[in-house]
Write an enzyme that holds these catalytic residues in place. Structure first.
Site, PDB file in Angstrom:
ATOM      1  N   ARG A 180      -4.915  -1.979  -8.284  1.00  0.00           N
ATOM      2  CA  ARG A 180      -5.166  -2.950  -7.222  1.00  0.00           C
ATOM      3  C   ARG A 180      -6.512  -3.641  -7.318  1.00  0.00           C
ATOM      4  NH1 ARG A 180      -0.069  -4.014  -5.522  1.00  0.00           N
ATOM      5  NH2 ARG A 180       1.032  -2.077  -5.015  1.00  0.00           N
ATOM      6  N   ARG A 183      10.417  -6.731  17.884  1.00  0.00           N
ATOM      7  CA  ARG A 183       9.538  -6.828  16.707  1.00  0.00           C
ATOM      8  C   ARG A 183      10.242  -7.437  15.491  1.00  0.00           C
ATOM      9  NH1 ARG A 183       9.159  -0.763  14.043  1.00  0.00           N
ATOM     10  NH2 ARG A 183      11.296  -0.113  14.535  1.00  0.00           N
ATOM     11  N   ALA A 237      -8.601  12.162  -5.031  1.00  0.00           N
ATOM     12  CA  ALA A 237      -9.371  11.310  -5.944  1.00  0.00           C
ATOM     13  C   ALA A 237      -8.541  10.830  -7.128  1.00  0.00           C
ATOM     14  CB  ALA A 237     -10.605  12.055  -6.437  1.00  0.00           C
ATOM     15  N   ARG A 238      -7.616  11.649  -7.584  1.00  0.00           N
ATOM     16  CA  ARG A 238      -6.789  11.228  -8.721  1.00  0.00           C
ATOM     17  C   ARG A 238      -5.903  10.044  -8.350  1.00  0.00           C
ATOM     18  NH1 ARG A 238      -2.939  15.197 -12.434  1.00  0.00           N
ATOM     19  NH2 ARG A 238      -2.490  13.664 -14.069  1.00  0.00           N
ATOM     20  N   LEU A 290       0.815  -1.213   0.000  1.00  0.00           N
ATOM     21  CA  LEU A 290       0.000   0.000   0.000  1.00  0.00           C
ATOM     22  C   LEU A 290       0.851   1.266   0.000  1.00  0.00           C
ATOM     23  CD1 LEU A 290      -2.774   1.395   0.259  1.00  0.00           C
ATOM     24  CD2 LEU A 290      -2.584   1.093   2.742  1.00  0.00           C
ATOM     25  N   SER A 346       2.044   1.466  15.391  1.00  0.00           N
ATOM     26  CA  SER A 346       3.483   1.303  15.588  1.00  0.00           C
ATOM     27  C   SER A 346       3.822   0.013  16.324  1.00  0.00           C
ATOM     28  CB  SER A 346       4.033   2.487  16.380  1.00  0.00           C
ATOM     29  OG  SER A 346       5.390   2.265  16.732  1.00  0.00           O
TER      30      SER A 346
END
EC number: 2.1.1.148
Length: 228
Positions: A168, A141, A158-159, A77, A89
């Site tokens: 995707r 982690r 929006a673009r 993403l 986090s």
């Protein structure tokens, strides 16, 4: 997976129409907003979408709260750079009982699912042991899996969102981010149906697949998905 549109530009389609009209109007933006009828807005947005007058759709934004997704998904993403992200986090939030995402291909295979779940339990135990040894969470982690569940807030104009959907929503996108993309598309269609009418995999908008020999071969099915 949960996807919720939590905030967006008020009257997004009117804003887009106003921006487009301003390019060719001698009067100011404020006056245009007041004078444009709903029908004028509708006609202009349809024209903008058809023409691909993309700069005007950058003036509206959409913010999503997304949960129940993996770190695998968020690594993909955040490659969409014209967007803003705030993610849970792992430096400060303890992951002692972390949830994890199991791919369908593993879940439907009993032997594979058993191996997968066993490893997740082992990772949880190792993480707990490290933190009990006073290893900081930010270092413990390092043993966590990409399958670890995470939460993120993402804001797109929006673009950039239309571009995101073109990539995707494609059948060649990985299953998890594709599922999220369709859930996001459903959310924005509810508030800006004209703007996102033709949104989806690039083949839906152009009538042609850009993947060449790697095409999924499911063009008709993609059209049906868009219409649902």
């Amino acid at each position: 997976m949960k996807v919720k549109l939590i905030k967006y530009t008020p009257e997004p389609e009117r804003m887009v129409a106003m921006a487009a009209r301003l390019c060719y109007s001698p009067i100011g933006a404020e006056e245009l907003v007041e004078k444009m009828s709903d029908k004028q807005v509708e006609n202009l947005v349809k024209k903008i979408v058809k023409m691909g007058h993309a700069s005007t759709v950058e003036h509206v934004s959409f913010t999503f709260a997304i949960e129940g997704i993996s770190r695998v998904l968020t690594h993909q993403l955040v490659r969409h750079r014209i967007a803003s992200y705030s993610q849970q986090s792992q430096r400060y939030v303890a992951e002692h009982d972390f949830e994890y995402i199991t791919p369908p291909s593993i879940r439907k295979n009993a032997a594979a699912a058993e191996k997968f779940d066993k490893l997740m339990r082992q990772i949880r135990q190792t993480y707990d042991e490290l933190t009990q040894m006073d290893i900081p969470k930010e270092d413990a982690r390092y043993v966590l899996a990409n399958a670890t569940e995470t939460k993120i807030v993402a804001t797109f104009n929006a673009r950039s969102l239309l571009h995101f959907f073109s990539l995707r929503c494609c059948q060649r996108a990985q299953w998890e981010i594709r599922q999220m993309a369709y859930m996001m598309l459903k959310e924005v269609k509810a508030v800006a149906p004209l703007l996102f009418k033709n949104a989806g995999a690039s083949c839906v908008a152009t009538g042609a697949c850009p993947e060449g020999d790697m095409t999924c071969g499911l063009f008709d099915e993609m059209i049906k998905l868009r219409e649902e």
